[in-house]
Write a protein that holds these residues in place. Structure first.
Motif, mmCIF file in Angstrom:
data_model
loop_
_atom_site.group_PDB
_atom_site.id
_atom_site.type_symbol
_atom_site.label_atom_id
_atom_site.label_comp_id
_atom_site.label_asym_id
_atom_site.label_seq_id
_atom_site.Cartn_x
_atom_site.Cartn_y
_atom_site.Cartn_z
ATOM 1 N N ALA A 186 0.730 -1.112 0.126
ATOM 2 C CA ALA A 186 0.129 -0.111 0.073
ATOM 3 C C ALA A 186 0.701 1.225 -0.082
ATOM 4 C CB ALA A 186 -0.839 -0.178 1.174
ATOM 5 N N ALA A 187 2.009 1.359 0.565
ATOM 6 C CA ALA A 187 3.064 2.288 0.563
ATOM 7 C C ALA A 187 3.716 2.596 -0.761
ATOM 8 C CB ALA A 187 4.200 2.178 1.393
ATOM 9 N N MET A 188 3.393 1.879 -1.757
ATOM 10 C CA MET A 188 3.848 2.129 -3.166
ATOM 11 C C MET A 188 3.056 3.305 -3.670
ATOM 12 S SD MET A 188 4.234 -1.753 -4.726
ATOM 13 C CE MET A 188 4.724 -1.078 -6.195
ATOM 14 N N PRO A 189 3.838 4.205 -4.429
ATOM 15 C CA PRO A 189 3.156 5.299 -5.026
ATOM 16 C C PRO A 189 2.113 4.885 -5.893
ATOM 17 C CG PRO A 189 5.483 5.733 -4.935
ATOM 18 C CD PRO A 189 5.386 4.294 -4.697
ATOM 19 N N ARG A 190 0.940 5.620 -6.091
ATOM 20 C CA ARG A 190 -0.074 5.214 -6.808
ATOM 21 C C ARG A 190 0.272 5.462 -8.407
ATOM 22 N NH1 ARG A 190 -2.964 1.315 -5.676
ATOM 23 N NH2 ARG A 190 -4.100 1.619 -7.125
ATOM 24 N N ASP A 191 0.808 6.810 -8.553
ATOM 25 C CA ASP A 191 1.243 7.171 -9.889
ATOM 26 C C ASP A 191 2.358 6.095 -10.596
ATOM 27 O OD1 ASP A 191 3.352 7.315 -8.259
ATOM 28 O OD2 ASP A 191 3.859 9.177 -8.932
ATOM 29 N N VAL A 192 2.938 5.392 -9.564
ATOM 30 C CA VAL A 192 3.990 4.233 -10.420
ATOM 31 C C VAL A 192 3.008 3.169 -10.796
ATOM 32 C CG1 VAL A 192 5.692 2.635 -9.856
ATOM 33 C CG2 VAL A 192 5.839 5.002 -8.860
ATOM 34 N N VAL A 193 2.094 2.744 -9.854
ATOM 35 C CA VAL A 193 1.171 1.508 -10.299
ATOM 36 C C VAL A 193 0.365 1.935 -11.372
ATOM 37 C CG1 VAL A 193 -0.587 0.159 -9.374
ATOM 38 C CG2 VAL A 193 1.130 0.967 -7.715
ATOM 39 N N GLU A 194 -0.069 3.179 -11.656
ATOM 40 C CA GLU A 194 -1.024 3.652 -12.922
ATOM 41 C C GLU A 194 -0.113 3.615 -14.082
ATOM 42 O OE1 GLU A 194 -4.231 3.651 -12.832
ATOM 43 O OE2 GLU A 194 -4.387 3.453 -10.719
ATOM 44 N N ALA A 195 1.035 3.833 -13.826
ATOM 45 C CA ALA A 195 1.855 4.044 -14.915
ATOM 46 C C ALA A 195 2.382 2.512 -15.553
ATOM 47 C CB ALA A 195 3.370 4.765 -14.607
ATOM 48 N N ALA A 196 2.248 1.705 -14.470
ATOM 49 C CA ALA A 196 2.784 0.308 -15.047
ATOM 50 C C ALA A 196 1.676 -0.517 -15.595
ATOM 51 C CB ALA A 196 3.016 -0.515 -13.659
ATOM 52 N N THR A 198 -0.643 1.370 -17.418
ATOM 53 C CA THR A 198 -0.494 1.860 -18.693
ATOM 54 C C THR A 198 0.309 1.246 -19.724
ATOM 55 O OG1 THR A 198 -1.246 3.975 -17.563
ATOM 56 C CG2 THR A 198 -0.738 4.304 -19.938
ATOM 57 N N LEU A 199 1.486 1.065 -19.137
ATOM 58 C CA LEU A 199 2.321 0.261 -19.997
ATOM 59 C C LEU A 199 1.817 -1.129 -20.406
ATOM 60 C CD1 LEU A 199 5.493 1.816 -18.624
ATOM 61 C CD2 LEU A 199 4.414 2.603 -20.806
ATOM 62 N N GLY A 200 0.962 -1.747 -19.758
ATOM 63 C CA GLY A 200 0.667 -2.886 -19.857
ATOM 64 C C GLY A 200 1.069 -4.099 -18.958
ATOM 65 N N ALA A 201 1.326 -3.622 -17.663
ATOM 66 C CA ALA A 201 1.657 -4.657 -16.558
ATOM 67 C C ALA A 201 0.431 -5.262 -16.181
ATOM 68 C CB ALA A 201 2.525 -4.100 -15.713
ATOM 69 N N GLY A 202 0.414 -6.580 -15.942
ATOM 70 C CA GLY A 202 -0.833 -7.260 -15.443
ATOM 71 C C GLY A 202 -0.824 -7.176 -13.982
ATOM 72 N N PRO A 203 -1.844 -7.604 -13.411
ATOM 73 C CA PRO A 203 -1.939 -7.402 -11.637
ATOM 74 C C PRO A 203 -0.972 -7.953 -11.045
ATOM 75 C CG PRO A 203 -3.616 -8.568 -12.788
ATOM 76 C CD PRO A 203 -3.027 -8.259 -13.784
ATOM 77 N N TRP A 204 -0.595 -9.305 -11.545
ATOM 78 C CA TRP A 204 0.336 -9.986 -10.708
ATOM 79 C C TRP A 204 1.740 -9.411 -11.111
ATOM 80 C CZ3 TRP A 204 -1.186 -13.423 -7.506
ATOM 81 C CH2 TRP A 204 -2.455 -14.239 -7.667
ATOM 82 N N ARG A 205 2.183 -9.220 -12.015
ATOM 83 C CA ARG A 205 3.357 -8.107 -12.204
ATOM 84 C C ARG A 205 3.497 -7.126 -11.309
ATOM 85 N NH1 ARG A 205 6.557 -7.254 -18.037
ATOM 86 N NH2 ARG A 205 8.677 -6.545 -17.224
ATOM 87 N N ILE A 206 2.300 -6.300 -11.304
ATOM 88 C CA ILE A 206 2.378 -5.032 -10.365
ATOM 89 C C ILE A 206 2.669 -5.265 -9.149
ATOM 90 C CG2 ILE A 206 1.046 -3.221 -9.607
ATOM 91 C CD1 ILE A 206 -0.240 -3.086 -12.473
#
Length: 206
Positions: A186-196, A198-206
């Motif tokens: 949960a401490a991971m920045p949300r913008d990094v998650v959203e960018a991942a 957007t670039l096509g990363a799946g939920p398991w890879r995130i």
């Protein structure tokens, strides 16, 4: 001209934290913990070396430690405890990591699964041990369900590997580990998650 004084009056007054007051407030609790825990611990350590403890007069010696390590029963129990602790720790981290990854995915019933993962936190260890005994013990629920099928349930409670003990430890440690890993996720920045994403990363890879 009146706006500035009114605005200044509305500003909250910042008080400096008084460290001495906080220390005085912590003294009762910390003092009780020190007397209840540190005192007996120091007494045990001093007595183990033969040094004068509370009401005891002696001299420094390592004889007690030598006698303990020469005891085969103690050394075998000590190695078994280390083995159980290591296996339970690694298994709890693996299971908690997998469960945390599953809970990061939005699926129907996610909140129910998350609530069920927190149930062991409010169940006492004694109750958990009795529940494991009822389920996997000799003549337990699992053995009775498999008996009509001709399948013999293994005796996990008396297993030399300590499988029953590991199950009880996992019952208590996995939910705590899930909370720790979830807090890190949960401490991971949300913008990094959203960018991942957007670039096509799946939920398991995130």
């Amino acid at each position: 001209d009146l706006a500035l004084p009114i605005t200044a009056m509305r500003q909250p007054v910042r008080r400096r934290p008084n460290r001495w007051v906080n220390l005085v407030l912590l003294l009762p609790g910390c003092g009780f913990l020190f007397v209840a825990m540190a005192g007996p611990t120091v007494q045990l350590v001093l007595s183990s070396f033969g040094v004068a403890g509370i009401g005891v007069v002696g001299h420094f010696t390592l004889q007690y430690y030598v006698e303990v390590w020469q005891n085969v029963l103690f050394t075998s129990a000590f190695r078994f405890s280390l083995q159980i602790a290591a296996i339970a720790t690694v298994a709890s981290v693996i299971v908690a990591t997998i469960m945390t990854g599953i809970l990061q995915v939005d699926f129907p019933g996610r909140r129910v699964v998350s609530a069920l993962c927190k149930v062991p936190l409010v169940v006492p260890s004694l109750v958990a041990a009795f529940m494991v005994l009822t389920i996997i013990g000799p003549g337990g629920m699992a053995a009775r369900l498999l008996q009509p099928l001709g399948i013999q349930w293994p005796s996990l409670l008396t297993d030399p590997s300590g499988a029953g003990i590991i199950l009880v430890l996992l019952w208590n440690s996995v939910p705590v580990t899930i909370l720790i890993i979830s807090a890190v996720a949960a401490a991971m920045p949300r913008d990094v998650v959203e960018a991942a994403r957007t670039l096509g990363a799946g939920p398991w890879r995130i």
